[in-house]
Design a protein around this motif. Structure first.
Motif, PDB file in Angstrom:
ATOM      1  N   ILE A  63       0.838  -1.198   0.000  1.00  0.00           N
ATOM      2  CA  ILE A  63       0.000   0.000   0.000  1.00  0.00           C
ATOM      3  C   ILE A  63       0.876   1.254   0.000  1.00  0.00           C
ATOM      4  O   ILE A  63       0.624   2.216  -0.735  1.00  0.00           O
ATOM      5  CB  ILE A  63      -0.944   0.001   1.225  1.00  0.00           C
ATOM      6  CG1 ILE A  63      -1.877  -1.218   1.209  1.00  0.00           C
ATOM      7  CG2 ILE A  63      -1.740   1.296   1.300  1.00  0.00           C
ATOM      8  CD1 ILE A  63      -2.978  -1.193   0.197  1.00  0.00           C
ATOM      9  N   ASP A  64       1.922   1.242   0.805  1.00  0.00           N
ATOM     10  CA  ASP A  64       2.837   2.379   0.882  1.00  0.00           C
ATOM     11  C   ASP A  64       3.562   2.591  -0.440  1.00  0.00           C
ATOM     12  O   ASP A  64       3.743   3.726  -0.896  1.00  0.00           O
ATOM     13  CB  ASP A  64       3.848   2.142   2.013  1.00  0.00           C
ATOM     14  CG  ASP A  64       4.792   3.321   2.229  1.00  0.00           C
ATOM     15  OD1 ASP A  64       4.309   4.474   2.285  1.00  0.00           O
ATOM     16  OD2 ASP A  64       6.014   3.098   2.343  1.00  0.00           O
ATOM     17  N   LEU A  65       3.977   1.507  -1.083  1.00  0.00           N
ATOM     18  CA  LEU A  65       4.675   1.613  -2.365  1.00  0.00           C
ATOM     19  C   LEU A  65       3.805   2.288  -3.419  1.00  0.00           C
ATOM     20  O   LEU A  65       4.246   3.205  -4.123  1.00  0.00           O
ATOM     21  CB  LEU A  65       5.086   0.209  -2.836  1.00  0.00           C
ATOM     22  CG  LEU A  65       5.799   0.133  -4.187  1.00  0.00           C
ATOM     23  CD1 LEU A  65       7.133   0.858  -4.151  1.00  0.00           C
ATOM     24  CD2 LEU A  65       6.006  -1.325  -4.603  1.00  0.00           C
ATOM     25  N   ILE A  66       2.543   1.864  -3.515  1.00  0.00           N
ATOM     26  CA  ILE A  66       1.653   2.444  -4.522  1.00  0.00           C
ATOM     27  C   ILE A  66       1.305   3.886  -4.159  1.00  0.00           C
ATOM     28  O   ILE A  66       1.176   4.748  -5.035  1.00  0.00           O
ATOM     29  CB  ILE A  66       0.393   1.564  -4.685  1.00  0.00           C
ATOM     30  CG1 ILE A  66       0.796   0.191  -5.217  1.00  0.00           C
ATOM     31  CG2 ILE A  66      -0.618   2.219  -5.628  1.00  0.00           C
ATOM     32  CD1 ILE A  66      -0.283  -0.844  -5.187  1.00  0.00           C
ATOM     33  N   ASP A  67       1.177   4.169  -2.872  1.00  0.00           N
ATOM     34  CA  ASP A  67       0.964   5.548  -2.421  1.00  0.00           C
ATOM     35  C   ASP A  67       2.123   6.429  -2.871  1.00  0.00           C
ATOM     36  O   ASP A  67       1.923   7.539  -3.392  1.00  0.00           O
ATOM     37  CB  ASP A  67       0.825   5.564  -0.904  1.00  0.00           C
ATOM     38  CG  ASP A  67       0.410   6.917  -0.345  1.00  0.00           C
ATOM     39  OD1 ASP A  67      -0.162   7.743  -1.101  1.00  0.00           O
ATOM     40  OD2 ASP A  67       0.658   7.170   0.843  1.00  0.00           O
ATOM     41  N   ASN A  68       3.344   5.959  -2.696  1.00  0.00           N
ATOM     42  CA  ASN A  68       4.513   6.741  -3.083  1.00  0.00           C
ATOM     43  C   ASN A  68       4.562   6.957  -4.593  1.00  0.00           C
ATOM     44  O   ASN A  68       4.864   8.059  -5.071  1.00  0.00           O
ATOM     45  CB  ASN A  68       5.798   6.051  -2.611  1.00  0.00           C
ATOM     46  CG  ASN A  68       5.897   6.006  -1.101  1.00  0.00           C
ATOM     47  OD1 ASN A  68       5.355   6.869  -0.410  1.00  0.00           O
ATOM     48  ND2 ASN A  68       6.570   4.996  -0.568  1.00  0.00           N
ATOM     49  N   TYR A  69       4.258   5.897  -5.356  1.00  0.00           N
ATOM     50  CA  TYR A  69       4.264   6.035  -6.815  1.00  0.00           C
ATOM     51  C   TYR A  69       3.193   7.025  -7.286  1.00  0.00           C
ATOM     52  O   TYR A  69       3.439   7.852  -8.175  1.00  0.00           O
ATOM     53  CB  TYR A  69       4.064   4.675  -7.501  1.00  0.00           C
ATOM     54  CG  TYR A  69       3.798   4.827  -8.974  1.00  0.00           C
ATOM     55  CD1 TYR A  69       4.814   5.212  -9.840  1.00  0.00           C
ATOM     56  CD2 TYR A  69       2.519   4.659  -9.496  1.00  0.00           C
ATOM     57  CE1 TYR A  69       4.573   5.394 -11.195  1.00  0.00           C
ATOM     58  CE2 TYR A  69       2.263   4.847 -10.842  1.00  0.00           C
ATOM     59  CZ  TYR A  69       3.286   5.220 -11.691  1.00  0.00           C
ATOM     60  OH  TYR A  69       3.040   5.425 -13.028  1.00  0.00           O
ATOM     61  N   MET A 120      -1.918  -2.030  -9.396  1.00  0.00           N
ATOM     62  CA  MET A 120      -0.598  -1.831  -8.802  1.00  0.00           C
ATOM     63  C   MET A 120       0.185  -0.733  -9.513  1.00  0.00           C
ATOM     64  O   MET A 120       1.131  -0.173  -8.956  1.00  0.00           O
ATOM     65  CB  MET A 120       0.197  -3.136  -8.844  1.00  0.00           C
ATOM     66  CG  MET A 120      -0.358  -4.240  -7.972  1.00  0.00           C
ATOM     67  SD  MET A 120       0.498  -5.816  -8.208  1.00  0.00           S
ATOM     68  CE  MET A 120       2.095  -5.467  -7.490  1.00  0.00           C
ATOM     69  N   GLN A 121      -0.196  -0.423 -10.749  1.00  0.00           N
ATOM     70  CA  GLN A 121       0.518   0.572 -11.545  1.00  0.00           C
ATOM     71  C   GLN A 121      -0.215   1.920 -11.578  1.00  0.00           C
ATOM     72  O   GLN A 121       0.049   2.748 -12.448  1.00  0.00           O
ATOM     73  CB  GLN A 121       0.726   0.035 -12.967  1.00  0.00           C
ATOM     74  CG  GLN A 121       1.602  -1.210 -12.997  1.00  0.00           C
ATOM     75  CD  GLN A 121       1.627  -1.878 -14.349  1.00  0.00           C
ATOM     76  OE1 GLN A 121       2.310  -1.439 -15.270  1.00  0.00           O
ATOM     77  NE2 GLN A 121       0.883  -2.956 -14.494  1.00  0.00           N
ATOM     78  N   GLY A 122      -1.145   2.099 -10.635  1.00  0.00           N
ATOM     79  CA  GLY A 122      -1.793   3.387 -10.486  1.00  0.00           C
ATOM     80  C   GLY A 122      -3.187   3.477 -11.066  1.00  0.00           C
ATOM     81  O   GLY A 122      -3.879   4.467 -10.846  1.00  0.00           O
ATOM     82  N   PHE A 123      -3.613   2.460 -11.817  1.00  0.00           N
ATOM     83  CA  PHE A 123      -4.905   2.512 -12.505  1.00  0.00           C
ATOM     84  C   PHE A 123      -5.927   1.653 -11.756  1.00  0.00           C
ATOM     85  O   PHE A 123      -6.199   0.508 -12.130  1.00  0.00           O
ATOM     86  CB  PHE A 123      -4.756   2.062 -13.955  1.00  0.00           C
ATOM     87  CG  PHE A 123      -3.991   3.035 -14.800  1.00  0.00           C
ATOM     88  CD1 PHE A 123      -4.636   4.068 -15.463  1.00  0.00           C
ATOM     89  CD2 PHE A 123      -2.609   2.952 -14.911  1.00  0.00           C
ATOM     90  CE1 PHE A 123      -3.922   4.981 -16.220  1.00  0.00           C
ATOM     91  CE2 PHE A 123      -1.889   3.853 -15.664  1.00  0.00           C
ATOM     92  CZ  PHE A 123      -2.542   4.881 -16.323  1.00  0.00           C
ATOM     93  N   GLY A 124      -6.485   2.228 -10.700  1.00  0.00           N
ATOM     94  CA  GLY A 124      -7.388   1.490  -9.834  1.00  0.00           C
ATOM     95  C   GLY A 124      -8.721   1.134 -10.464  1.00  0.00           C
ATOM     96  O   GLY A 124      -9.445   0.303  -9.926  1.00  0.00           O
ATOM     97  N   TYR A 125      -9.061   1.736 -11.616  1.00  0.00           N
ATOM     98  CA  TYR A 125     -10.375   1.511 -12.225  1.00  0.00           C
ATOM     99  C   TYR A 125     -10.321   0.643 -13.480  1.00  0.00           C
ATOM    100  O   TYR A 125     -11.283   0.613 -14.249  1.00  0.00           O
ATOM    101  CB  TYR A 125     -11.046   2.852 -12.539  1.00  0.00           C
ATOM    102  CG  TYR A 125     -11.446   3.581 -11.281  1.00  0.00           C
ATOM    103  CD1 TYR A 125     -12.664   3.321 -10.658  1.00  0.00           C
ATOM    104  CD2 TYR A 125     -10.584   4.492 -10.679  1.00  0.00           C
ATOM    105  CE1 TYR A 125     -13.010   3.952  -9.483  1.00  0.00           C
ATOM    106  CE2 TYR A 125     -10.927   5.141  -9.505  1.00  0.00           C
ATOM    107  CZ  TYR A 125     -12.139   4.870  -8.904  1.00  0.00           C
ATOM    108  OH  TYR A 125     -12.480   5.482  -7.733  1.00  0.00           O
ATOM    109  N   MET A 126      -9.207  -0.059 -13.689  1.00  0.00           N
ATOM    110  CA  MET A 126      -9.171  -0.985 -14.823  1.00  0.00           C
ATOM    111  C   MET A 126     -10.278  -2.026 -14.667  1.00  0.00           C
ATOM    112  O   MET A 126     -10.445  -2.622 -13.604  1.00  0.00           O
ATOM    113  CB  MET A 126      -7.806  -1.661 -14.909  1.00  0.00           C
ATOM    114  CG  MET A 126      -7.722  -2.776 -15.957  1.00  0.00           C
ATOM    115  SD  MET A 126      -8.172  -2.276 -17.642  1.00  0.00           S
ATOM    116  CE  MET A 126      -6.651  -1.525 -18.220  1.00  0.00           C
TER     117      MET A 126
END
Length: 805
Positions: free
Chosen positions: A246-252, A503-509
């Motif tokens: 969760i922290d990794l994706i938050d940082n990205y 995981m790559q920022g696209f939560g609505y795929m």
């Protein structure tokens, strides 16, 4: 100001794989404002500590100017103080990530918590371009520029965008060239969304911050080597680390931007197909939803809104009145029924379309090598493409969108934005086709999003697109997985694609529910796909029209089961809307891989079971005629069957029976799940009559959940302090289960009284005492479920106490 400490150990030896390019000779290091400049014989490195968990490295080859403009990065670097560097080896420490530079042989190594994360192998170099077969003729270059890194033996690698390859993508060399794959099933190496991102099971990300096309080689030669490859552009990458997934994706997503909250109606059911030919057909379809009492929130008009035929009409971009004589009236009537209208658009203007002459006259199209409008053939006709990289093209396109929105349209669909056909010889204002190909969809979404901010600043846009690039999420892009085959194989790849993209920022795929391509009439497949759709980000059945995508046109049995799934989707609206808020705040995916819950090697490639938010464990049925299913239940919790409350202890694989009317769905012990009554449209949802389900588990002594709510339509409602946060807490003592309800509000929120039905599961005793706000209630559990009605003024805290005997 934060300090980076620079240390010079007497013994600093780090050997992994091969040392860096043996011809690269270290010369010196110079101090910069918040990083370092390392000069070597063939160029220089600029290293910037963006913050304690993100560091950016750019290599400038000697004699070459590098464009410092990023398509993706929005985060500004923090100010740092750096002391002078001396010695043969140097270590540069922030309070988190650190950079280690070997002077001879030269090598750059990145560490976090004193452990090696990643290191350059050869680093930057050029070599002969060896094109992959699937992009021959698309990616053209004699040689390509590469950045090479060392991997450890046991890393699992994710990323590279939307692909169907299995969760672990290590062992593949993958093209970075957005291209549609019509009718794909269980394997697709190249699809609409390619992203220059690698994520490691060691909880770091590499983002290659460069727009032109290229490749990612994820150890295809089995030599523990990761290579980014491009035809041109920036030699820039960011290393991002995290203390958790969760922290990794938050940082990205701090680096590249957070997804704005979509309008709440986007979480409802869509009526969609390729496509509705007329106003009458569209109105009849929505009427069928209403008469069947199947909730629906939006209808999508594919390309027939601007023409009668598939071919030869693209680029008209104005209402075809023969088929839609009163489209404004239709849209208005739908709006009154709580149904929003979405229009498709494409960036292609056919040479025989109504807009061609205007587009040429206003100079809004991409050019050929001699400066004329670029024209070429593809399936839909002879075409040009809007050059969104020049002011004239952007303004012209946005004015068309303003005309569309003036009809009352509430959502915009950008199709074919890879772009679907984009010859390498086409020139845009900022470069060749291959230099902007992958970012075209990204910048198209940006055009629409920024137009909304200027012209409709209080409205949340709905921007449905099938192509984009890293950072596109910050423009409110809602991506989908393209033209998947309408088969079980097509369904099987969908959880993987959605989990990877989250995981790559696209939560609505999400996917075209039921499958898109082919005339396969299979009600079991259709129902299972829609049941999976309840627990994926956007619920949008869509398909070629030879077999209906809408449940109202399916068999009675399929319609009944689909209705049940759609109603559950609406009942979960409070829970799902909070997932959208979490994504907005921290970038957290709505769908989360099971290894987010339990970081075990055996789970790193599992996409068959996943988390929906924090508290649902979902196993979609991806094959026909499944009677039982083996499911692993993470050891971090006990899990309750959502439908029958059976408790399963975590840490075991269990065979469960599969029901026709639902897919295996489990809830974490100790969780609160906020639900509502079924509404026929989200317009009717007011969040004042709610079901609060608590899953009692004696092993969970304390638990707390917060649920976000606002009006569902106002842009930046949270930032405007126009929201409420409902907070629920459970505590188990020796004698009591105590549940507290409290709330906090933004300064502009008007709170109102709520009717809460508190539903407590797994109550296998008859409590002697039940108190609500100090007043005794006499309620008896039924089937181990205790239901307690609570009238609640959210301005005041309410406590409910249940004796444990």
């Amino acid at each position: 100001m934060k300090n980076i400490k620079i240390l010079f150990p007497l013994l600093f030896i780090y050997i992994v794989g091969f040392a860096q390019n043996s011809n690269r000779v270290f010369k010196n290091i110079e101090q910069t404002k918040n990083g370092l400049e390392i000069n070597v014989n063939d160029g220089k490195y600029l290293i910037t500590f963006i913050n304690e968990k993100i560091v950016e490295t750019t290599f400038f080859p000697k004699g070459e100017e590098v464009n410092m403009k990023s398509h993706a990065v929005v985060l500004k670097a923090e100010d740092l103080e750096i002391t002078p560097v001396l010695g043969n080896q140097s270590e540069f420490f922030s309070n988190g990530i650190s950079v280690h530079v070997n002077h001879n042989p030269f090598q750059i190594i990145y560490k976090y918590n004193n452990e090696v994360i990643i290191s350059e192998k050869q680093g930057y170099f050029k070599s002969k371009h060896i094109p992959l077969e699937n992009v021959k003729g698309n990616i053209i270059a004699k040689e390509t520029e590469k950045i090479e890194f060392n991997l450890t033996d046991n890393e699992v690698l994710y990323g590279a965008g939307a692909r169907a390859l299995g969760m672990n993508r290590r062992g593949n060399r993958l093209a970075l060239f957005n291209r549609a794959h019509y009718g794909y099933e269980t394997h697709s190496e190249l699809m609409n969304f390619t992203l220059p991102i690698v994520i490691s099971s060691k909880k770091y990300m590499l983002h290659f911050d460069n727009a032109p096309v290229g490749y990612l080689d994820l150890d295809s030669k089995k030599d523990n080597c990761l290579t980014y490859e491009t035809i041109s552009g920036r030699k820039t990458y960011q290393v991002i680390v995290g203390d958790s997934w969760i922290d990794l994706i938050d940082n990205y997503t701090n680096l590249t931007g957070k997804q704005p909250l979509p309008p709440r109606w986007a979480l409802g059911n869509f009526s969609s197909r390729f496509g509705y030919h007329s106003q009458q057909e569209t109105e009849n379809t929505i009427a069928k939803f209403k008469s069947a009492k199947i909730p629906v929130d939006a209808v999508i008009l594919d390309l027939y809104w601007f023409g009668k035929d598939i071919q030869g009409t693209m680029g008209n971009l104005e209402v075809y009145k023969d088929s839609f004589p009163d489209i404004k009236g239709m849209i208005s009537n739908f709006k009154n029924k709580g149904v929003k209208t979405v229009f498709i658009t494409e960036p292609f203007i056919l040479t025989n379309s109504k807009k061609w002459n205007e587009a040429v006259e206003k100079d809004v199209l991409g050019k050929d090598s001699v400066g004329n409008p670029a024209k070429y053939d593809f399936y839909f006709g002879n075409t040009g493409i809007v050059d969104i990289y020049k002011k004239e093209g952007k303004d012209w396109f946005w004015n068309i969108y303003k005309d569309i929105l003036s009809l009352g349209v509430k959502g915009l669909w950008g199709d074919l934005g890879e772009p679907e056909v984009h010859p390498t010889w086409v020139q845009h204002a900022t470069g060749s086709a291959n230099e902007v190909h992958n970012t075209y969809g990204h910048d198209w979404a940006k055009l629409i999003f920024e137009g909304y901010k200027t012209e409709f600043p209080n409205e949340r846009p709905f921007i449905l697109m099938r192509a984009g690039y890293s950072g596109s999420q910050r423009f409110g892009m809602i991506p989908w997985s393209g033209d998947v085959n309408r088969t079980w194989g097509g369904l099987q790849s969908q959880p993987e694609i959605a989990l990877q993209m989250g995981m790559q920022g696209f939560g609505y795929m999400h996917s075209d529910l039921g499958g898109f391509a082919g005339a396969n009439l299979d009600d079991n497949l259709y129902v299972r796909w829609l049941q999976y759709g309840v627990f994926q980000p956007i619920f949008r059945p869509h398909a070629q029209e030879d077999v209906a995508s809408e449940p109202v046109f399916r068999s009675e049995k399929a319609k009944k089961l689909a209705k049940k799934a759609i109603e559950l989707r609406y009942k979960l609206l409070p829970y799902n809307y909070n997932l959208a808020f979490e994504n907005n705040q921290k970038g957290t995916p709505l769908m989360r891989p099971i290894f987010f819950e339990e970081d075990a090697e055996k789970l790193m490639s599992n996409s068959e079971t996943y988390l929906w938010g924090k508290d649902f464990l979902i196993t979609p049925i991806l094959q026909d005629s499944v009677k039982t299913k083996e499911i692993y239940f993470p050891k971090t919790a006990n899990w309750f069957n959502f439908y029958v409350d059976e408790k399963i202890e975590g840490g075991q694989t269990k065979t469960v029976k599969v029901k026709e009317k639902s897919i295996p769905t489990y809830v974490r012990g100790g969780a609160f799940i906020l639900m509502t009554d079924v509404v026929q449209t989200t317009d009717n949802y007011k969040a004042n009559k709610l079901e609060l389900h608590y899953y009692y588990d004696a092993s969970v002594k304390e638990s707390e959940r917060t649920f976000y709510n606002d009006d569902g339509i106002t842009a930046n409602a949270f930032e405007k302090r126009n929201y409420e946060l409902l907070e629920f807490e459970a505590e188990i003592s020796k004698r009591w289960l105590e549940i507290e309800l409290e709330a906090e509000f933004g300064s502009n929120w008007q709170s109102s009284e709520k009717e809460i039905m508190l539903v407590i599961h797994n109550i296998n005793w008859n409590p002697k005492k039940i108190k609500v706000a100090g007043k005794r209630k006499r309620i008896t559990p039924q089937n181990n479920v205790l239901k307690i009605p609570v009238k609640w003024n959210p301005k005041k805290e309410v406590a409910i106490k249940i004796s444990l005997k």
